[in-house]
Design a protein around this motif. Structure first.
Motif, PDB file in Angstrom:
ATOM      1  N   HIS A  83      -1.376  -1.298  -4.340  1.00 17.31           N
ATOM      2  CA  HIS A  83      -2.596  -0.508  -4.172  1.00 17.31           C
ATOM      3  C   HIS A  83      -2.295   0.888  -3.632  1.00 17.31           C
ATOM      4  N   ASP A  84      -3.036   1.879  -4.156  1.00 21.14           N
ATOM      5  CA  ASP A  84      -2.927   3.264  -3.694  1.00 21.14           C
ATOM      6  C   ASP A  84      -3.664   3.438  -2.370  1.00 21.14           C
ATOM      7  N   ALA A  85      -2.978   4.023  -1.386  1.00 22.76           N
ATOM      8  CA  ALA A  85      -3.665   4.374  -0.129  1.00 22.76           C
ATOM      9  C   ALA A  85      -4.876   5.257  -0.407  1.00 22.76           C
ATOM     10  N   ALA A  86      -4.786   6.057  -1.475  1.00 24.59           N
ATOM     11  CA  ALA A  86      -5.839   7.024  -1.801  1.00 24.59           C
ATOM     12  C   ALA A  86      -7.072   6.388  -2.457  1.00 24.59           C
ATOM     13  N   ARG A  87      -7.146   5.046  -2.486  1.00 22.61           N
ATOM     14  CA  ARG A  87      -8.342   4.367  -3.030  1.00 22.61           C
ATOM     15  C   ARG A  87      -8.993   3.511  -1.940  1.00 22.61           C
TER      16      ARG A  87
ATOM     17  N   GLY B 180       8.922   5.683   2.048  1.00 20.49           N
ATOM     18  CA  GLY B 180       8.721   5.839   0.606  1.00 20.49           C
ATOM     19  C   GLY B 180       9.802   6.683  -0.023  1.00 20.49           C
ATOM     20  N   GLY B 181       9.641   6.924  -1.318  1.00 20.41           N
ATOM     21  CA  GLY B 181      10.611   7.719  -2.064  1.00 20.41           C
ATOM     22  C   GLY B 181       9.983   8.981  -2.613  1.00 20.41           C
ATOM     23  N   ALA B 182      10.723   9.654  -3.486  1.00 19.76           N
ATOM     24  CA  ALA B 182      10.277  10.932  -4.028  1.00 19.76           C
ATOM     25  C   ALA B 182       9.200  10.756  -5.102  1.00 19.76           C
ATOM     26  N   THR B 183       9.130   9.574  -5.707  1.00 22.52           N
ATOM     27  CA  THR B 183       8.093   9.310  -6.717  1.00 22.52           C
ATOM     28  C   THR B 183       7.316   8.066  -6.296  1.00 22.52           C
ATOM     29  N   ARG B 184       6.122   7.929  -6.893  1.00 18.92           N
ATOM     30  CA  ARG B 184       5.321   6.739  -6.591  1.00 18.92           C
ATOM     31  C   ARG B 184       6.110   5.481  -6.923  1.00 18.92           C
TER      32      ARG B 184
ATOM     33  N   ARG C 223     -12.811   5.021  -6.988  1.00 19.13           N
ATOM     34  CA  ARG C 223     -12.134   6.246  -7.414  1.00 19.13           C
ATOM     35  C   ARG C 223     -10.922   6.533  -6.532  1.00 19.13           C
ATOM     36  N   LYS C 224      -9.965   7.246  -7.130  1.00 21.43           N
ATOM     37  CA  LYS C 224      -8.812   7.700  -6.349  1.00 21.43           C
ATOM     38  C   LYS C 224      -9.116   9.081  -5.810  1.00 21.43           C
ATOM     39  N   ILE C 225      -8.895   9.298  -4.534  1.00 18.88           N
ATOM     40  CA  ILE C 225      -9.058  10.632  -3.968  1.00 18.88           C
ATOM     41  C   ILE C 225      -7.891  11.468  -4.483  1.00 18.88           C
TER      42      ILE C 225
ATOM     43  N   GLN D  55       9.279   4.926  -6.862  1.00 19.83           N
ATOM     44  CA  GLN D  55      10.271   4.640  -5.811  1.00 19.83           C
ATOM     45  C   GLN D  55       9.599   4.089  -4.552  1.00 19.83           C
ATOM     46  N   SER D  56       8.402   4.578  -4.268  1.00 22.13           N
ATOM     47  CA  SER D  56       7.687   4.072  -3.085  1.00 22.13           C
ATOM     48  C   SER D  56       7.268   2.615  -3.291  1.00 22.13           C
ATOM     49  N   VAL D  57       6.799   2.279  -4.490  1.00 24.36           N
ATOM     50  CA  VAL D  57       6.434   0.880  -4.770  1.00 24.36           C
ATOM     51  C   VAL D  57       7.677  -0.002  -4.634  1.00 24.36           C
TER      52      VAL D  57
ATOM     53  N   PRO E 107      -1.628  15.359   4.668  1.00 20.68           N
ATOM     54  CA  PRO E 107      -1.771  14.615   3.401  1.00 20.68           C
ATOM     55  C   PRO E 107      -3.093  13.832   3.366  1.00 20.68           C
ATOM     56  N   LYS E 108      -3.667  13.745   2.176  1.00 21.92           N
ATOM     57  CA  LYS E 108      -5.034  13.213   2.023  1.00 21.92           C
ATOM     58  C   LYS E 108      -5.232  11.836   2.646  1.00 21.92           C
ATOM     59  N   GLN E 109      -4.196  10.986   2.657  1.00 21.70           N
ATOM     60  CA  GLN E 109      -4.382   9.626   3.186  1.00 21.70           C
ATOM     61  C   GLN E 109      -4.623   9.621   4.698  1.00 21.70           C
TER      62      GLN E 109
ATOM     63  N   VAL F 100       0.865  -1.185   0.000  1.00 19.16           N
ATOM     64  CA  VAL F 100       0.000   0.000   0.000  1.00 19.16           C
ATOM     65  C   VAL F 100       0.897   1.230   0.000  1.00 19.16           C
ATOM     66  N   VAL F 101       0.862   1.970  -1.099  1.00 18.74           N
ATOM     67  CA  VAL F 101       1.715   3.162  -1.190  1.00 18.74           C
ATOM     68  C   VAL F 101       0.974   4.371  -0.619  1.00 18.74           C
ATOM     69  N   ALA F 102       1.559   4.918   0.446  1.00 18.43           N
ATOM     70  CA  ALA F 102       0.928   6.016   1.195  1.00 18.43           C
ATOM     71  C   ALA F 102       1.940   7.109   1.516  1.00 18.43           C
ATOM     72  N   ALA F 103       2.955   7.247   0.666  1.00 12.38           N
ATOM     73  CA  ALA F 103       4.037   8.191   0.971  1.00 12.38           C
ATOM     74  C   ALA F 103       3.942   9.488   0.175  1.00 12.38           C
ATOM     75  N   GLY F 104       2.803   9.703  -0.487  1.00 11.37           N
ATOM     76  CA  GLY F 104       2.648  10.935  -1.277  1.00 11.37           C
ATOM     77  C   GLY F 104       2.307  12.124  -0.395  1.00 11.37           C
ATOM     78  N   LYS F 105       2.372  13.314  -0.990  1.00 12.96           N
ATOM     79  CA  LYS F 105       2.116  14.550  -0.248  1.00 12.96           C
ATOM     80  C   LYS F 105       0.693  15.066  -0.453  1.00 12.96           C
ATOM     81  N   GLY F 106      -0.005  14.528  -1.434  1.00 14.83           N
ATOM     82  CA  GLY F 106      -1.382  14.964  -1.668  1.00 14.83           C
ATOM     83  C   GLY F 106      -1.486  16.435  -2.035  1.00 14.83           C
ATOM     84  N   LEU F 107      -0.610  16.900  -2.902  1.00 15.15           N
ATOM     85  CA  LEU F 107      -0.558  18.335  -3.218  1.00 15.15           C
ATOM     86  C   LEU F 107      -1.833  18.835  -3.888  1.00 15.15           C
ATOM     87  N   ARG F 108      -2.436  18.007  -4.741  1.00 13.12           N
ATOM     88  CA  ARG F 108      -3.636  18.475  -5.451  1.00 13.12           C
ATOM     89  C   ARG F 108      -4.827  18.641  -4.521  1.00 13.12           C
ATOM     90  N   VAL F 109      -4.937  17.811  -3.492  1.00 14.16           N
ATOM     91  CA  VAL F 109      -6.027  17.998  -2.520  1.00 14.16           C
ATOM     92  C   VAL F 109      -5.751  19.239  -1.674  1.00 14.16           C
TER      93      VAL F 109
HETATM   94  N1  CTP Z   1       2.588   7.924  -3.483  1.00 13.03           N
HETATM   95  C1  CTP Z   1       3.685   7.442  -2.750  1.00 13.03           C
HETATM   96  N2  CTP Z   1       4.908   8.031  -2.891  1.00 13.03           N
HETATM   97  C2  CTP Z   1       5.076   9.087  -3.707  1.00 13.03           C
HETATM   98  C3  CTP Z   1       3.973   9.585  -4.468  1.00 13.03           C
HETATM   99  C4  CTP Z   1       2.744   8.976  -4.335  1.00 13.03           C
HETATM  100  O1  CTP Z   1       3.534   6.487  -1.985  1.00 13.03           O
HETATM  101  N3  CTP Z   1       6.279   9.657  -3.780  1.00 13.03           N
HETATM  102  C5  CTP Z   1       1.267   7.311  -3.284  1.00 13.03           C
HETATM  103  C6  CTP Z   1       0.231   8.288  -2.736  1.00 13.03           C
HETATM  104  O2  CTP Z   1       0.329   8.365  -1.309  1.00 13.03           O
HETATM  105  C7  CTP Z   1      -1.085   7.707  -3.234  1.00 13.03           C
HETATM  106  C8  CTP Z   1      -0.689   6.968  -4.518  1.00 13.03           C
HETATM  107  O3  CTP Z   1       0.737   6.899  -4.531  1.00 13.03           O
HETATM  108  O4  CTP Z   1      -1.659   6.805  -2.323  1.00 13.03           O
HETATM  109  C9  CTP Z   1      -1.219   7.649  -5.766  1.00 13.03           C
HETATM  110  O5  CTP Z   1      -0.587   8.917  -5.947  1.00 13.03           O
HETATM  111  P1  CTP Z   1      -1.337  10.315  -6.041  1.00 13.03           P
HETATM  112  O6  CTP Z   1      -2.809  10.138  -6.085  1.00 13.03           O
HETATM  113  O7  CTP Z   1      -0.656  11.126  -7.076  1.00 13.03           O
HETATM  114  O8  CTP Z   1      -1.032  10.943  -4.559  1.00 13.03           O
HETATM  115  P2  CTP Z   1      -0.053  12.129  -4.187  1.00 13.03           P
HETATM  116  O9  CTP Z   1       1.197  12.032  -4.984  1.00 13.03           O
HETATM  117  O10 CTP Z   1       0.065  12.126  -2.703  1.00 13.03           O
HETATM  118  O11 CTP Z   1      -0.913  13.407  -4.614  1.00 13.03           O
HETATM  119  P3  CTP Z   1      -0.457  14.636  -5.558  1.00 13.03           P
HETATM  120  O12 CTP Z   1       0.044  14.026  -6.832  1.00 13.03           O
HETATM  121  O13 CTP Z   1      -1.702  15.445  -5.706  1.00 13.03           O
HETATM  122  O14 CTP Z   1       0.608  15.361  -4.776  1.00 13.03           O
END
Ligand code: CTP
Ligand code: MG
Length: 252
Positions: free
Chosen positions: A120-124, A93-97, A230-232, A99-101, A32-34, A18-27
């Motif tokens: 799986h995306d944490a955001a789903r 996680g890493g700087a990109t999805r 849907r993905k949040i 890298q986190s996977v 972070p949205k998760q 479960v990738v949950a390391a994003g920043k949720g910038l668009r929300v």
């Molecule tokens: N994700 C992650 N590591 C990153 C970028 C994304 O684990 N470096 C995860 C997010 O936490 C999310 C999933 O990948 O569960 C899908 O990414 P996305 O919806 O783009 O989430 P964010 O990158 O957090 O949002 P945004 O692009 O708006 O900043």
């Protein structure tokens, strides 16, 4: 190491990342949205509960930002103890999805290779048992399988020629297009090898594992996704999810 599940030696051992390391910038917002609450529980708590509640999934590898430990512990406190038992210690996680996977796959590799892995995306948080079941069977049969839904809009392939203006190159036939979701399902060894090859060759920025697998030469199939899954992504998605989960029991 993941224990073999009941039901016979035919059943693959299935793990999930479960990738949950994003920043949720668009929300937007501070948290972070998760980690935001929908219907009273954090998005990540709901996602973990949905996956851990499936008896097909033996083990779950969460991937979180290193500065989000406290938020993650709060999610754990809200989980059913039986669900919590399936969770491995989170890895950073890493700087990109992508890298986190990769970090999640390496975590699973250290704790014993499963046969099959769902990414799986944490955001789903709307993933359910029926979709998990389709993911497991398509992945076991085809090796690499992603859920897709038919698109209702006509999609144009464009190249930006000015801010907000794209020159149309092509209009692919709509009936051949699928919008792709997660959970995506793979034989563990080949997906791990594909990620390691991407690291070795300096390839980054694949937005889904289906695309990375294609790049590595693995044949990928699309199975039936779920339009509700849907993905949040935007602030409005968080409001919709809150409404959908409110008045709905946690276990559902
Ligand atoms: N994700 C992650 N590591 C990153 C970028 C994304 O684990 N470096 C995860 C997010 O936490 C999310 C999933 O990948 O569960 C899908 O990414 P996305 O919806 O783009 O989430 P964010 O990158 O957090 O949002 P945004 O692009 O708006 O900043
Ligand atoms: Mg993102």
């Amino acid at each position: 190491p993941a224990a073999r599940q009941p039901g016979g030696s035919q059943d693959p051992v299935v793990a999930a990342v479960v990738v949950a390391a994003g920043k949720g910038l668009r929300v937007g917002g501070d948290l972070p949205k998760q980690y935001r609450r929908v219907g009273g529980r954090a998005v990540l708590t709901r996602t973990l509960a949905a996956l851990a509640g499936s008896d097909r999934i033996a083990r779950i590898q969460p991937v979180i930002a290193s500065d989000a430990q406290d938020f993650y512990r709060e999610c754990l406190a809200d989980l059913d103890p039986a669900h919590r038992e399936k969770l491995a210690e989170p890895v950073p996680g890493g700087a990109t999805r992508q890298q986190s996977v990769a970090a999640g796959l390496e975590g699973l590799a250290r704790s014993g290779h499963p046969d099959l892995v769902l990414i799986h995306d944490a955001a789903r948080p709307f993933v359910d048992d029926a979709l998990i079941a389709r993911a497991v069977s398509a992945g076991a049969e085809h090796g690499a399988a992603v859920p897709g839904v038919a698109v209702s809009d006509t999609i144009k392939l464009v190249e930006e020629i000015a801010p907000g203006i794209g020159r149309v190159h092509e209009t692919p036939a709509r009936e051949k297009l699928r919008a792709v979701q997660t959970p995506q399902s793979f034989r563990f060894g080949p997906l791990l090898d594909a990620h390691r090859k991407a690291v070795a060759e300096g390839r980054d920025g694949f937005t889904d594992d289906g695309a990375l697998a294609e790049w590595a030469g693995l044949p990928v199939v699309v199975f039936e996704g779920d339009a509700r899954n849907r993905k949040i992504t935007q602030a409005a998605d968080l409001i919709d999810a809150d409404r959908a989960f409110s008045g709905r029991a946690f276990s559902e």
